[in-house]
Design an enzyme around this catalytic site. Structure first.
Site, PDB file in Angstrom:
ATOM      1  N   GLU A  63      -2.487  10.114  -0.749  1.00  0.00           N
ATOM      2  CA  GLU A  63      -3.696   9.331  -1.055  1.00  0.00           C
ATOM      3  C   GLU A  63      -4.443   8.992   0.221  1.00  0.00           C
ATOM      4  O   GLU A  63      -5.667   9.000   0.276  1.00  0.00           O
ATOM      5  CB  GLU A  63      -3.306   8.036  -1.798  1.00  0.00           C
ATOM      6  CG  GLU A  63      -4.492   7.197  -2.283  1.00  0.00           C
ATOM      7  CD  GLU A  63      -4.916   6.080  -1.338  1.00  0.00           C
ATOM      8  OE1 GLU A  63      -5.961   5.475  -1.571  1.00  0.00           O
ATOM      9  OE2 GLU A  63      -4.215   5.822  -0.330  1.00  0.00           O
ATOM     10  N   GLU A  64      -3.677   8.689   1.255  1.00  0.00           N
ATOM     11  CA  GLU A  64      -4.268   8.174   2.499  1.00  0.00           C
ATOM     12  C   GLU A  64      -4.960   9.266   3.318  1.00  0.00           C
ATOM     13  O   GLU A  64      -4.532  10.417   3.321  1.00  0.00           O
ATOM     14  CB  GLU A  64      -3.169   7.539   3.365  1.00  0.00           C
ATOM     15  CG  GLU A  64      -2.424   6.389   2.706  1.00  0.00           C
ATOM     16  CD  GLU A  64      -3.222   5.087   2.701  1.00  0.00           C
ATOM     17  OE1 GLU A  64      -4.406   5.089   3.080  1.00  0.00           O
ATOM     18  OE2 GLU A  64      -2.624   4.063   2.305  1.00  0.00           O
ATOM     19  N   ASP A  77       0.839  -1.214   0.000  1.00  0.00           N
ATOM     20  CA  ASP A  77       0.000   0.000   0.000  1.00  0.00           C
ATOM     21  C   ASP A  77       0.869   1.257   0.000  1.00  0.00           C
ATOM     22  O   ASP A  77       0.940   1.951   0.995  1.00  0.00           O
ATOM     23  CB  ASP A  77      -0.911  -0.058   1.239  1.00  0.00           C
ATOM     24  CG  ASP A  77      -1.981   1.008   1.252  1.00  0.00           C
ATOM     25  OD1 ASP A  77      -2.152   1.708   0.246  1.00  0.00           O
ATOM     26  OD2 ASP A  77      -2.651   1.162   2.292  1.00  0.00           O
ATOM     27  N   HIS A 122      -3.778  -1.985   5.899  1.00  0.00           N
ATOM     28  CA  HIS A 122      -3.735  -1.018   6.992  1.00  0.00           C
ATOM     29  C   HIS A 122      -3.380  -1.647   8.342  1.00  0.00           C
ATOM     30  O   HIS A 122      -3.830  -1.190   9.396  1.00  0.00           O
ATOM     31  CB  HIS A 122      -5.048  -0.221   7.078  1.00  0.00           C
ATOM     32  CG  HIS A 122      -5.158   0.774   5.955  1.00  0.00           C
ATOM     33  ND1 HIS A 122      -6.187   1.680   5.852  1.00  0.00           N
ATOM     34  CD2 HIS A 122      -4.357   1.002   4.880  1.00  0.00           C
ATOM     35  CE1 HIS A 122      -6.021   2.424   4.763  1.00  0.00           C
ATOM     36  NE2 HIS A 122      -4.918   2.027   4.154  1.00  0.00           N
ATOM     37  N   ASP A 154      -2.750  -0.144  -7.361  1.00  0.00           N
ATOM     38  CA  ASP A 154      -2.823   0.015  -5.903  1.00  0.00           C
ATOM     39  C   ASP A 154      -3.002  -1.347  -5.232  1.00  0.00           C
ATOM     40  O   ASP A 154      -3.603  -2.254  -5.806  1.00  0.00           O
ATOM     41  CB  ASP A 154      -3.991   0.961  -5.534  1.00  0.00           C
ATOM     42  CG  ASP A 154      -3.805   1.612  -4.162  1.00  0.00           C
ATOM     43  OD1 ASP A 154      -2.805   1.306  -3.473  1.00  0.00           O
ATOM     44  OD2 ASP A 154      -4.659   2.418  -3.776  1.00  0.00           O
TER      45      ASP A 154
END
Ligand SMILES: *[C@@H]1O[C@H](CO)[C@@H](O)[C@H](O)[C@H]1NC(C)=O
Ligand SMILES: *[C@@H]1O[C@H](CO)[C@@H](O)[C@H](O)[C@H]1NC(C)=O
Ligand SMILES: [Zn+2]
Length: 366
Positions: free
Chosen positions: A172-173, A133, A324, A223
């Site tokens: 992005e996060e 990620d 995550h 991704d």
């Protein structure tokens, strides 16, 4: 007379259409049949150096920026930085999208993109690395640029109007939880900026009054890749034909025994003899999902899609189990999946851009 005219128009069109062209068998061998040592190098050269926490605005993030920029400076590509600040739930943060382009004067682009920032977590979870990620996706893009670079200038003159552009997206996060304003910081900024910027100084004059976004033929976003057994859906009808090309490449590599077979298979329990493996047991691409898939996954393509850019979203569903979590580190990366996706995208890019690896390489001496 009418017939003659039609023939002339047809021939004329042929000169200007850069059709997607599948590589010859020799081309496949040259681009895909790489040694074990070379495939290990991919990890050492492009993945390991970016496997560190790289939250937007942090020191680790700056380190990765520097690393990416240096790699493309060595290749002699055009480098553009899109630096800006935005407010986030943890305060003002400076972001930087890095855009690298092989030939800045080309009239249109194949864009490949991935986010290079990692997700912010409060201590004690601030060691999050985000290998899948999206460090692996960034490594795939750097490796393909590096390997294909010597072949670009050999393309026939009709193909050079389309070049390769790679976007390493920051921010992005989400910093807290995913909302319209706490996520996609970099892609929102870049798409809005390019909407209002006009194309200048290309080979042709036909781009006058076109904004930068209109020079993107397709925006391919990678991704969450690198985890074992990805299953990727075909989301968009406009780019479905390109998705099908990805699955054709996979099938051809499989037939030529150029895919690495992972020990763990879809729906299989335990080990299996690689010689017995069928393509449908291991295929990453669910081409039929174009007819059944109802949802989309929010990601960096959204600000581009909203402005009319054709999008190919390459993301597995379900997400990797390590998504995550602190366990999304080097150990989460499946060597076979990494190697295979890397080969597939290298060939896809060559085919899309009409690169012929049978021609001699051109290397710059600088
Ligand atoms: C790949 O390379 C190996 C070693 O050079 C060779 O034996 C093999 O036939 C090649 N395979 C293909 C499909 O080109
Ligand atoms: C990676 O994550 C695994 C699972 O959480 C953990 O056991 C391992 O120590 C981590 N490796 C590194 C190098 O941090
Ligand atoms: Zn994420």
């Amino acid at each position: 007379m009418i017939k003659l005219k039609l023939v002339i128009i047809f021939l004329y069109l042929c000169r200007w259409i850069n059709a997607y062209q599948q590589l010859s068998e020799e081309g496949y061998s040259l681009l895909a049949n790489i040694t074990e040592i070379e495939s290990q190098q991919l990890i050492e050269d492009f993945l390991t150096p970016i496997l560190l926490p790289r939250v937007s605005g942090s020191e680790g993030n700056l380190k990765v920026q520097k690393y990416i920029i240096e790699k493309f400076q060595t290749l002699g590509w055009n480098i553009e930085e899109d630096k800006f600040t935005d407010s986030t739930p943890i305060g003002e943060i400076t972001f930087n999208n890095i855009i690298v382009t092989k030939d800045i004067k080309a009239t249109s682009k194949l864009v490949l993109a991935a986010h290079y920032d990692s997700k912010y977590f409060e201590p004690p979870n601030d060691g999050f690395i985000g290998a899948t990620d999206s460090a692996v996706s960034c490594a795939i893009l750097m490796d393909l640029a590096n390997r294909l670079d010597p072949y670009f200038d050999n393309r026939d003159p009709e193909s050079i109007s389309t070049t390769l552009q790679i976007i390493f997206i920051d921010g992005e996060e989400a910093f807290k939880s995913w909302t319209a304003t706490d996520s996609l910081y970099g892609s929102r900024h870049l798409a809005a900026k390019w909407e209002n910027e006009y194309v200048a100084e290309t080979y042709g004059s036909q781009n006058k009054a076109k904004n930068i976004l209109s020079s993107i033929e397709v925006f391919v976003l990678l991704d969450l890749l690198g985890y074992k057994e990805p299953l990727i859906s075909n989301f968009y009808t406009t780019t479905s034909w390109l998705f099908i090309e990805l699955s054709k490449i996979e099938a051809r590599l499989f037939k030529n025994k150029l895919l690495k077979i992972s020990h763990v298979m879809h729906g299989m329990h335990g080990m299996q003899d690689p010689k017995e493996t069928k393509l449908e047991d291991i295929s990453y691409f669910d081409t039929d999902s174009i007819n059944t898939y109802q949802a989309h996954i929010e990601d960096d393509y959204i600000p581009f899609l909203q402005r009319g850019v054709p999008v190919l979203h390459v993301i597995p569903w379900p997400f990797p189990e390590c998504w995550h979590k602190l366990s999304d580190n080097a150990t989460a990366v499946d060597e076979a999946a990494f190697f295979n996706l890397n080969t597939i995208f290298r060939i896809f890019t060559a085919e899309y851009l009409n690169i012929d690896p049978n021609l001699p390489k051109i290397t710059k001496n600088n």
